[in-house]
Design an enzyme around this catalytic site. Sequence first.
Site, PDB file in Angstrom:
ATOM      1  CE  LYS A  72      -0.880   2.631  -3.625  1.00  0.00           C
ATOM      2  NZ  LYS A  72      -0.500   1.247  -3.976  1.00  0.00           N
TER       3      LYS A  72
ATOM      4  CB  SER B 206      -0.931  -0.020   1.214  1.00  0.00           C
ATOM      5  OG  SER B 206      -1.752   1.126   1.229  1.00  0.00           O
TER       6      SER B 206
ATOM      7  CE1 TYR C  57      -0.432   5.677  -5.536  1.00  0.00           C
ATOM      8  CE2 TYR C  57      -0.059   7.142  -3.669  1.00  0.00           C
ATOM      9  CZ  TYR C  57       0.286   6.027  -4.400  1.00  0.00           C
ATOM     10  OH  TYR C  57       1.349   5.251  -4.002  1.00  0.00           O
TER      11      TYR C  57
END
Length: 238
Positions: free
Chosen positions: A159, A140, A155
């Site tokens: 994650k 991650s 993004y």
Amino acid sequence: MSTQSVAVASHNELNRNSLFNMKGRVALDIEGEIIALTADVASKQSIAKLVREIESREKCLCILVNNAGITSESVTTETETASDMKRNLFDNDKATFDDWTDTYRTNVASIYFVTAAFLPLLQKSLELHPGWPGTVINISSVSGLVKSAQHHFAYNASKAAAVHLTRMLSAEIAESGHKIRVNSIAPGIFPSEMTAQESNEFQKSHIPRENYAKKVPAARPGRDVDMAQAVLMLAAKQ
């Protein structure tokens, strides 16, 4: 020492071909091979083909590392008025639903589908190697743990989703009685094609140490050995 196989799946031939350059860099005292494969982890058909390929070569899968990832479009969050912020986050032509779904497709959904597809082979790890259950390691990012968007909302959100997906997979697999461990690593800044925008023939990227001398506690970008130590800890018998 028993012979070990490491299969590395890449989405394009360029990265796949560079893996052959890595073979000569493997320590001479380690018996085994690096198998270069092509696969699109954002496609169920491609994932199924990858599983069949591994099944044709190996009796089990001991360690699965989900490392695929893409970044999203950047947006400016520093604004003086709410109207300015709306212009940057909504009116911006680069702010699209496609950007969000593409990012989630690779950074989140691929972890789910690849892990699910390999469950039978992962379960066989314990059957063939008593005391050594199959393990899944999801890569991650610390960006999924911080509250700042760092200029890329999609993004960072993806994650964070990857971290929580790891928890859910771990819980549900254990609840079903399957002996497979699932963990994630949330790295900080590491040299990669994503962060450095380039790599050499060995797929190695570089970020000048001074760029992060005052930005992170370690005062430097991450190194290969840092990631290797974290992976070895999670892959070890526990």
